[in-house]
Design an enzyme around this catalytic site. Structure first.
Site, PDB file in Angstrom:
ATOM      1  N   GLU A  69       0.757  -1.163   0.033  1.00 13.75           N
ATOM      2  CA  GLU A  69      -0.003   0.080   0.055  1.00 13.75           C
ATOM      3  C   GLU A  69       0.961   1.391   0.078  1.00 13.75           C
ATOM      4  OE1 GLU A  69      -0.713  -2.696   1.954  1.00 13.75           O
ATOM      5  OE2 GLU A  69      -2.600  -3.131   1.154  1.00 13.75           O
ATOM      6  N   PHE A  86      -9.035  -2.114   1.343  1.00 13.02           N
ATOM      7  CA  PHE A  86      -9.741  -1.733   2.627  1.00 13.02           C
ATOM      8  C   PHE A  86      -8.986  -0.649   3.363  1.00 13.02           C
ATOM      9  CE2 PHE A  86     -10.436  -6.082   1.550  1.00 13.02           C
ATOM     10  CZ  PHE A  86     -11.693  -6.155   1.585  1.00 13.02           C
ATOM     11  N   HIS A 129     -11.166  -4.051   8.471  1.00  9.81           N
ATOM     12  CA  HIS A 129     -11.985  -3.826   6.894  1.00  9.81           C
ATOM     13  C   HIS A 129     -13.020  -2.804   7.219  1.00  9.81           C
ATOM     14  CE1 HIS A 129      -9.754  -7.685   5.929  1.00  9.81           C
ATOM     15  NE2 HIS A 129     -10.460  -7.534   4.828  1.00  9.81           N
TER      16      HIS A 129
END
Lengths: 326, 363
Positions: free
Chosen positions: A60, A83, A129
């Site tokens: 990420e 998420f 999440h």
């Protein structure tokens, strides 16, 4: 005009802009062949090719970082973080680079990127999440933080985010992805950023919310109507920079304000709005500003998440309390 | 080109010039004396600038500064192999490279002197500004290189990272993406031996940092970073490879930080002075001067002229820097967004009201 749910509206906005601006490209985990775990990018790789719809390695921080590099060189990357619980590694790049590149170089280089992510609780997802980190991003100078509350607003605001010359964090309420459909004209018309939407006019109390919490807030406004309370409802939509004038105007009219959000209460964005009202509209108030927020707890797993998310009853009770304060 | 499964510092390190300035192997015919003299001049210019910048800091006329003393060959050698249309994504100690790219000394001083206008290079307009966080710039380089590849542009991105930076996850994440996407990026590790006070051996247990390329499937090279010919030639090859669509290369340049980490650091607290004395016998500028002098391509006369020329250039840059008026308080707001959002006008008005220029206090 097609009836679209929110995730379809996101898909249509991405497709529209990719078809009309060849500098737009998408990157993220599983967004290509699979069309994204929520199908937000469904069909886009087949239509626009692997070079413009990129399945990235699982990293990420680098997804955000390469987006900064792409944006600086004239592309308009739209990066998906699968998420929000996994969005935290991007903060280094977003706060240290994306948000500052224009300022650092006096406008010589800019960073017109969008960081998209499904956001919020309510879909019985695993741990990590269901987070609501909007206040973290809102605290970063140089970023925009946009949260749509309906398919039409998702379509129009995402187009605006992709056309904005600065970095935008675009948080999509996962709970709304498939909750309802709405007529959305796929005509490329954007909606304004940095502006609150007046979702319902009223004269007795101002309810301020954003994202999925607009559902409970509008339901609470309906319930309050049965009790003779006429609530005005504001959808903040762009958290940062905040259109505080629209909120102040409403509070000056109604004299009461209840702020509703799904993120934890302490240092949540509701505190910022309450502080602005206290500084600039205190003497219009007939009652203290109330916040209805999630508790200062870790987002619980699915069995308790409905008790975590502020309920219609909690909002109604807060409004009743505000009404008594006159 | 195949994937290296290992990089052995003993056998794989590219070197043309010994520490004494003797030839270890023939210099490629494409590297003529004219180029070598240019590299020598650029390294000297960087060193004289560094000396002046440290002196300015010591006398309270410059903020914290990161000198490139001893490692001039890495920045100069790498940047000399780039074309103007390529893009540099530097770390915070790469002004030797930035000067060759076109960044002015006055801009460098403005930056370290606390003025954002120092990162608004008159040229090169597309080079990234200094990156102070460690390892984040590698992702920028890979993203920028992806943009060039997507648009089929004949351009390459070069980025620098220190030895300590390679311990950071951001380095590996971006290197991995560079490998998967075969982006035209060249990543140069400026291994100067120290991450502030932590020696390279405490950063990494691998035999070389170039080996980190193996795990991501790209080529790794190791060069003597005090030999500007080795740096130039290796980077040139990597850039040509990238330009030809053959993907990225990781180059580890072995050098030594002869100065402190920054002017805020005191390396005598953690470093054996005997080792530093030994490293002074291996530094890049004397090495190339010895070689050029022996060849008859350099002389004391030329050296004296170069020193005078550099001192004059640095002096002019210092005057330009010291003479630059501080920006108005509006500058804090002017470039935050493309257009200042309406909600910011209240804060900007307050800054103006409290600005000393407008008769405000120190608020």
């Amino acid at each position: 005009m097609a009836e679209l749910n929110l995730v379809e509206a996101v898909n249509h906005a991405l497709a529209y802009e990719m078809a009309n601006d060849e500098s737009v490209l998408l990157l993220g985990e599983d967004i290509g062949v699979n069309g994204g775990v929520f199908r937000a990018t469904n069909g886009l790789q087949a239509r626009f090719g692997c070079e413009r719809v990129i399945d990235t390695p699982l990293a990420e921080g680098a997804i955000a970082g390469v987006a900064v590099g792409m944006a600086a060189m004239g592309l308009k990357p739209v990066a998906e973080i699968q998420f929000t619980g996994f969005i935290y590694p991007t903060i280094d790049q977003m706060i240290n680079h994306a948000s500052r590149l224009r300022n650092r170089t006096r406008g010589r280089l800019t960073c017109p990127m969008v960081l998209r992510s499904p956001y919020g609780a309510g879909i019985h997802a695993p741990e990590h999440h269901s987070e609501s980190p909007e206040a973290i991003f809102a605290h970063m100078p140089g970023l925009r933080v946009v949260i749509p509350s309906s398919p039409a607003r998702a379509y129009g605001l995402l187009l605006a985010a992709m056309r904005d010359p600065d970095p935008v964090v675009f948080l999509e309420p996962t709970r709304l992805y498939r909750l309802f459909k709405q007529a959305v004209a796929d005509d490329g018309e954007s909606l304004p950023l940095d502006a609150c939407f007046l979702s319902r006019e009223g004269k007795d109390v101002t309810l301020v919310a954003w994202g999925a919490m607009m559902q409970e807030t509008l339901a609470a406004a309906d319930a309050l109507e049965q009790e003779g309370v006429d609530a005005e409802v504001i959808d903040v939509a762009t958290i940062k920079p905040l259109d505080v004038e629209t909120i102040l105007r409403s509070v000056e009219k109604t004299g009461r304000c209840v702020i509703i959000h799904e993120a934890p209460r302490t240092a949540g964005f509701g505190a910022e709005i309450a502080a602005e009202i206290a500084e600039r509209a205190l003497f219009s108030l007939l009652a203290p500003v109330k916040r209805v927020a999630a508790y200062d707890v870790v987002v619980p797993l699915s069995r308790l998440e409905r008790q975590y998310i502020p309920s219609v009853d909690r909002i109604v009770e807060a409004v009743r309390s505000a009404m008594e304060g006159s | 080109m195949g994937i290296h499964t290992s990089v052995d510092p003993e056998t794989d390190t590219v070197r043309f010039l010994s520490p004494e300035g003797a030839l270890c192997r023939p210099i490629p015919s494409s590297i003529g004396d004219e180029l070598l003299v240019m590299l020598y001049r650029a390294m000297t210019r960087t060193r004289i600038f560094d000396g002046k910048a440290v002196a300015l800091q010591r006398t309270g006329q410059l903020g914290t500064f990161a000198s490139a003393l001893g490692q001039e060959a890495v920045g100069v050698g790498a940047a000399a192999a780039m074309q103007a249309r390529d893009v540099l994504a530097p770390s915070y100690r790469d002004h030797g490279a930035q000067f060759l790219r076109g960044m002015t000394m006055a801009e460098c001083l403005l930056y370290w002197g606390g003025d954002e206008r120092g990162s608004d290079f008159a040229g090169p307009r597309l080079d990234f500004p200094n990156c102070v966080p460690v390892a984040t710039q590698i992702a920028h380089a890979v993203g920028a290189a992806y943009a060039f590849k997507l648009r089929r542009e004949d351009r390459v991105v070069l980025t620098f990272i220190g030895d300590g930076g390679t311990s950071n996850g951001g380095f590996y994440e971006a290197l991995n993406m560079a490998g998967v996407w075969k982006t035209p990026a060249v990543i140069v590790i400026n291994n100067n031996g120290w991450a502030i006070s932590t020696p390279c051996a405490r950063e990494c247990a691998a035999a070389s940092l170039a080996q980190k390329s193996v795990a991501v499937g790209i080529e790794g090279r190791q060069v003597d970073g005090n030999d500007v010919v080795a740096v130039y030639d290796t980077v040139r090859q990597a850039i040509e490879k990238a330009r030809a669509g053959q993907g990225p290369t990781l180059i580890e340049a072995l050098t030594y930080r002869l100065g402190d980490h920054t002017t805020a650091d005191d390396a005598t607290r953690y470093r054996d002075p005997e080792l530093v004395r030994r490293e002074w016998t291996r530094e890049p500028i004397a090495r190339l001067r010895a070689y050029l002098t022996r060849k008859g391509a350099w002389s004391q006369h030329k050296e004296d002229a170069l020193q005078r020329e550099c001192l004059e250039e640095v002096g002019q840059a210092v005057n330009a820097y010291l003479g630059a008026q501080p920006a108005d308080c509006n500058a804090m707001f002017d470039h935050l967004y493309a257009a200042l959002p309406a909600s910011y006008s209240y804060q900007r008005d307050m800054a103006r009201r409290f600005s000393p220029r407008n008769g405000g206090g120190h608020g």
